[in-house]
Write a protein that holds these residues in place. Structure first.
Motif, PDB file in Angstrom:
ATOM      1  N   GLU B 128      -7.733   4.942   2.323  1.00  0.00           N
ATOM      2  CA  GLU B 128      -7.667   3.480   2.231  1.00  0.00           C
ATOM      3  C   GLU B 128      -6.285   2.953   1.857  1.00  0.00           C
ATOM      4  OE1 GLU B 128     -10.782   1.298   0.388  1.00  0.00           O
ATOM      5  OE2 GLU B 128     -12.004   1.606   2.174  1.00  0.00           O
ATOM      6  N   PRO B 129      -5.602   3.538   0.871  1.00  0.00           N
ATOM      7  CA  PRO B 129      -4.240   3.034   0.606  1.00  0.00           C
ATOM      8  C   PRO B 129      -3.333   3.150   1.816  1.00  0.00           C
ATOM      9  CG  PRO B 129      -4.993   4.403  -1.209  1.00  0.00           C
ATOM     10  CD  PRO B 129      -6.006   4.551  -0.113  1.00  0.00           C
ATOM     11  N   ILE B 132      -4.254   0.452   4.522  1.00  0.00           N
ATOM     12  CA  ILE B 132      -3.840  -0.908   4.196  1.00  0.00           C
ATOM     13  C   ILE B 132      -2.316  -1.023   4.232  1.00  0.00           C
ATOM     14  CG2 ILE B 132      -3.701  -0.720   1.681  1.00  0.00           C
ATOM     15  CD1 ILE B 132      -5.283  -3.365   1.574  1.00  0.00           C
ATOM     16  N   LEU B 133      -1.617   0.077   3.969  1.00  0.00           N
ATOM     17  CA  LEU B 133      -0.160   0.065   4.121  1.00  0.00           C
ATOM     18  C   LEU B 133       0.224  -0.116   5.583  1.00  0.00           C
ATOM     19  CD1 LEU B 133       1.278   2.800   1.729  1.00  0.00           C
ATOM     20  CD2 LEU B 133       1.617   0.333   1.635  1.00  0.00           C
ATOM     21  N   VAL B 136      -0.144  -3.749   6.278  1.00  0.00           N
ATOM     22  CA  VAL B 136       0.943  -4.522   5.682  1.00  0.00           C
ATOM     23  C   VAL B 136       2.216  -4.363   6.502  1.00  0.00           C
ATOM     24  CG1 VAL B 136       2.492  -4.584   3.698  1.00  0.00           C
ATOM     25  CG2 VAL B 136       0.028  -4.586   3.347  1.00  0.00           C
ATOM     26  N   TYR B 139       2.047  -6.441   9.481  1.00  0.00           N
ATOM     27  CA  TYR B 139       2.390  -7.818   9.116  1.00  0.00           C
ATOM     28  C   TYR B 139       3.905  -7.989   9.016  1.00  0.00           C
ATOM     29  CZ  TYR B 139       3.877 -11.625   6.346  1.00  0.00           C
ATOM     30  OH  TYR B 139       4.579 -12.703   5.909  1.00  0.00           O
ATOM     31  N   LEU B 270       2.787   8.516   1.919  1.00  0.00           N
ATOM     32  CA  LEU B 270       3.573   7.525   1.192  1.00  0.00           C
ATOM     33  C   LEU B 270       5.055   7.665   1.524  1.00  0.00           C
ATOM     34  CD1 LEU B 270       1.793   7.497  -2.281  1.00  0.00           C
ATOM     35  CD2 LEU B 270       1.541   5.912  -0.375  1.00  0.00           C
ATOM     36  N   PHE B 274       7.172   4.715   3.122  1.00  0.00           N
ATOM     37  CA  PHE B 274       8.336   4.196   2.417  1.00  0.00           C
ATOM     38  C   PHE B 274       9.549   4.170   3.344  1.00  0.00           C
ATOM     39  CE2 PHE B 274      10.341   2.893  -1.357  1.00  0.00           C
ATOM     40  CZ  PHE B 274      11.591   3.482  -1.431  1.00  0.00           C
ATOM     41  N   LEU B 277       9.099   1.486   6.063  1.00  0.00           N
ATOM     42  CA  LEU B 277       9.186   0.129   5.538  1.00  0.00           C
ATOM     43  C   LEU B 277      10.618  -0.216   5.161  1.00  0.00           C
ATOM     44  CD1 LEU B 277       5.933  -0.115   3.392  1.00  0.00           C
ATOM     45  CD2 LEU B 277       6.479  -1.404   5.446  1.00  0.00           C
TER      46      LEU B 277
END
Lengths: 635, 284
Positions: B128-129, B132-133, B136, B139, B270, B274, B277
């Protein structure tokens, strides 16, 4: 107008004294019930009158300002007394520091001839009053049968309820005063009363651990008090006023002194809201009787913290302080969501969840857009209702089964069906769409979307939240088929608050589009969201409240109908590879030596990944660094 | 309005049929990799029809309730996707199904079901994390969570978010419960938890779960499709390649442990998030 203010602020003080002085429990119950009802009605009436400004006239020839100043010093002296009584150096230092700051401010700096409106209410204040007066009153009413049972469990010979209800009811008045104050000095006074009330209530039972935790709560919140006084001094030295509305009207601050002052006041809000690294006092507050936990976590203490940050937020919009506040809140949201995963103590799960949600609200205050403020207000409302409900449920469960560990709540539905399904409803309203807490989270994530680190932390924190709620709900339902739950006996004054809050958490979510239109939208010059057919639409996305309620509601009703039709069904024993004990549906199987073995199950708490020993120190260090960054960034 | 009704009907009726066909192709290819004939592609429909024809038998009433809610939530998330709604909203709605699946499994005093539920929770915790990343980052690349806005991009998202696509792949492998992440349940019968989280779902209620799984497959592929929404043929090619990769991984990987999953997937996921992003942020 003044009548309503007298009712909302002064009545709880008078009623608290009445509870203390009138020793008959029946009379005390009537006083609490009556006060609760009057507060609720008065808060609704105040909401209907709309925003206002008001200053009370002199009493006995003295201005209220003078009375408040005297009361301030008296309160600080009392706190200093407890610092000596418990021999706590921090309490002594912090209370003396506050007194020194106040002396400088009151005697040498502040121009007392300048008129500052005492009370001011806008939509935010009125909403806060509603929450405090309605949710807080329900908790006080619940406390009536709860404390009776609590003292029976403790075999107390002399009842301590008079003092308990004194502070419990008084708390509501202090909170109403706090959210209605326009003069920062008054806000500070009520801020300190809440600190003192929480200290007295946390230490109520008088046990060693209760005293230890209440002392910790006192020094942590006194640290916030020192920061508040420092903030007031910086603000006054720069802006020459303690009128909050005048402060906000001058727009976003650019003066360094003003920013430092606002940063300190935000820090004070952080301590009150138990943000990292101050979570210890709120976690420790679990030793208090359940109505205290419910009150602190839902409608009073912690909401005072987020209210303070939210109230002053427009003054630092667009500055580095705002970014710092958002980062501090976002980090607390994520860290406490992670820490909650390793907890099996029901109240500690609720406590970490509260701190996490408060971090989310503070992150919204830091983001500081109309959409973020909307999210913050929705979160305040829905969190207050759902959390109050869950704490009261855990209190009810604890009194019945003697434990607050969720492993001991396994299969609770068979023993306490009504409380179990109310608890599950409360859990779902904290977790899933279309309920209000999730609506607030959705708004918060969308509002945060132009701040990379904040949005990432909010998103991940939301995702982590699923685990600890889902397993709790699952544990409650554990039971074999065909077994009928035992009807549950419950005191009326316990059942009514539980049912009211349960219906409120669902009903308010259904009403959220209307709440937005009538309560929140008037706050903004340009509306951040548009409501069309029950769908809240923003520039970045849309949340379909009514359609979701309709579809999920119908799905739920259909599922319940199928369940009802299954009454006559044959229920199978769980699968045990053919080794089931004959005639038993409870999962027992034939084990070694042909002896039946009863099934045992437990949740994974992942302490190796999310244990407090692993995460707390690092989380605290990171939080301290972020706070230093926030305050230092104001320079 | 008419368009929306048509889209809803497609989402509710056509999508699960397509999901069932895809699972049939999956089984056919898996059999081929294993030098077996395998069942016909439409076998999934026969299986579900048979399940619905079985006697209604359950371990307790909550299993029934949770199976229905799971189905409704899975269907609703696909409907929202077809209506081009908010990605965050879709994320939260699909979480309903995940939560109720777990609650149903935990409501039965069965050791296999209980352990399966705990493992399912850990799988949820893991993907889930990351999921949702991904949303995001979509977006941040497009300026909206609304799918109809996201579809307006002129350049495929894959070029801006290549690492996020890999992260999405991890999340979806876990969500579809394919090796090496099939801890909580598996279509393979050799698993030590019997059927884990699905152990006590049986008969018509297991049928509901199967159909819900088809909905989830469509949702998963729909999310992958967002990464190349500018060209229908390229989109289909991307989906085919992605799903084939899933099948190959499923057939070449052994099942690992949930501790490994948490450490490995989170650290890799992650880190990739990172980097992508930061790169995206610096590029803007």
């Amino acid at each position: 107008m003044s009548n309503l203010l007298v009712v909302l602020v002064l009545l709880p003080f008078v009623a608290g004294l009445a509870c203390y002085l009138l020793r008959a429990s029946f009379v005390r119950s009537l006083v609490v019930l009556g006060t609760g009802g009057i507060l609720a009605v008065a808060s609704i009436a105040l909401m209907m009158t709309g925003p206002f400004t008001y200053s009370p006239g002199p009493v006995l020839g003295m201005s209220w300002d003078s009375l408040i100043t005297i009361a301030d010093f008296a309160l600080l002296i009392v706190i200093l007394f407890y610092g000596f009584k418990h021999n706590n150096l921090l309490i002594k230092l912090f209370s003396v520091a506050q007194m020194v700051g106040l002396v400088i401010l009151e005697l040498f700096w502040v121009d007392h001839t300048a008129h500052v409106p005492t009370f001011y209410a806008d939509q935010l204040s009125l909403i806060m009053v509603l929450i405090i007066s309605i949710v807080g009153s329900l908790i006080c009413i619940y406390a009536i049968p709860y404390m009776k049972e609590h003292e029976e469990h403790l075999h107390l010979e002399t009842s301590k309820q008079p003092r308990f209800f004194l502070f419990l009811v008084l708390f509501l008045g202090a909170m109403n005063g706090l959210v209605l104050s326009n003069n920062i000095l008054w806000l500070y006074f009520f801020f300190e009363i809440t600190t003192f009330c929480s200290f007295m209530l946390i230490g109520h039972d008088g046990t060693e651990i209760a005293i230890k935790n209440s002392v910790r709560a006192l020094w942590m919140n006194s640290a916030g008090g020192v920061a508040f006084v420092a903030g007031m001094m910086f603000i006054y030295a720069t802006a020459a006023t303690l009128d909050i509305q005048a402060l906000l009207a001058s727009g976003s601050a650019t003066a360094v002194g003003l920013l430092v002052g606002l940063a300190f006041i935000s820090f004070a809000g952080f301590t009150k809201a138990a943000q990292l690294p101050f979570q210890g006092w709120l976690l420790g507050a679990m030793v208090a009787p359940t109505p205290v936990s419910a009150l602190l976590h839902s409608s009073t203490m912690v909401k005072a913290g987020v209210y303070v940050v939210l109230r002053f937020a427009p003054a630092f919009a667009g500055t580095f302080v705002a970014t710092g506040v958002a980062l501090c809140g976002g980090f607390t949201f994520l860290a406490c969501a992670a820490l909650a995963i390793s907890q099996s103590n029901g109240k500690k799960i609720l406590a970490y969840s509260t701190i996490s949600n408060l971090g989310l609200i503070i992150a919204c205050a830091g983001i500081n857009t109309p959409a973020a403020h909307t999210a913050a207000i929705f979160l305040i409302i829905f969190h207050a209702v759902s959390k109050a409900l869950l704490f009261l449920c855990v209190g009810t469960i604890e009194q019945r089964i003697g434990s607050r560990d969720i492993e001991d709540m396994r299969g609770l539905y068979a023993r306490m069906p009504r409380t179990a399904w109310i608890t599950i409803t409360g859990i779902l309203t904290m977790l899933l769409p279309p309920f209000g807490v999730l609506l607030g989270k959705w708004m918060a994530i969308e509002a945060a979307s132009d701040q990379l680190f904040v949005v990432v932390m909010l998103a991940m924190g939301s995702a982590l939240t699923v685990v600890y709620w889902a397993r709790w709900a699952g544990s409650l339902l554990d039971m074999p088929g065909g077994e009928k739950p035992v009807p549950e006996e419950q005191a009326l004054l316990m059942r009514l608050p539980l049912l009211t809050l349960c219906l409120g958490s669902v009903g308010l979510a259904l009403a959220s589009p209307a709440m937005y239109e009538y309560l929140i939208r008037p706050m903004f010059a340009s509306a951040p969201f548009m409501v069309t057919g029950g769908v809240l639409s923003g520039p970045m996305g849309a949340f379909a409240v009514y359609p979701l309620f309709l579809v999920l509601g119908l799905g739920l009703l259909y599922a319940l109908r199928v369940v009802k039709k299954s009454r006559g069904m044959t229920f199978a024993a769980p699968y045990s590879g053919g080794a089931n004990v004959k005639g038993s549906n409870d999962g027992s199987f034939v084990g070694p030596m042909n002896a039946p073995v009863k099934i045992e199950a437990g949740n994974y708490y992942l302490p190796a990944f999310f244990g407090e020993e692993r995460l707390t120190t690092f989380a605290n260090i990171a939080a301290i660094a972020l706070i230093v960054l926030m305050i230092g960034g104001a320079l | 309005m008419t368009t929306e009704i048509i889209l809803i009907l497609i989402a509710v009726i056509v999508a699960p049929l397509l999901g069932g066909l895809i699972s049939g192709i999956d089984r056919k290819l898996t059999a081929w990799f294993q030098s077996r004939q395998g069942p016909p592609i439409t076998q999934g429909f026969f299986d579900v029809a048979k399940l619905f024809g079985k006697e209604k038998m359950a371990a307790n009433p909550w299993i029934i309730f949770c199976a229905w809610v799971y189905l409704v939530a899975a269907a609703l998330s696909v409907v929202l996707f077809f209506l081009q709604s908010d990605l965050l909203l879709i994320f939260f709605v699909q979480a309903i199904g995940a939560v109720f699946m777990v609650i149903g499994a935990m409501s039965v005093p069965s050791p296999y079901s209980q352990v399966g539920a705990q493992r399912e929770l850990i799988q949820i915790l893991t993907y889930e994390p990351l999921l949702i990343l991904v949303f995001v980052s979509i977006y941040l690349a497009t300026g909206s969570f609304q799918i109809d806005q996201i579809m307006q991009v002129e350049q495929p998202l894959l070029f801006k978010l290549p690492l996020m696509f890999i992260v999405l792949g991890y999340a979806l492998t876990i969500k579809l419960r394919k090796s090496p992440f099939d801890f909580s349940t598996s279509h393979h019968g050799h698993q030590e938890l019997v059927k884990g989280v699905l152990t006590e779902y049986s008969g018509p209620f297991l049928g509901l779960v199967e159909v819900a799984h088809w909905y989830e497959t469509i949702l998963v592929l729909g999310l992958c499709a967002l990464f190349w929404s500018t060209n229908i043929l390229a989109m289909i090619a991307l989906l085919v390649v992605t799903y084939l990769a899933e099948i190959i991984i499923d057939n070449t990987m052994a099942r690992m442990t949930w501790r490994w999953m948490l450490k490995y997937v989170w650290s890799v996921g992650l880190a990739l998030s990172f980097v992508n992003l930061i790169w995206l942020y610096a590029k803007v």
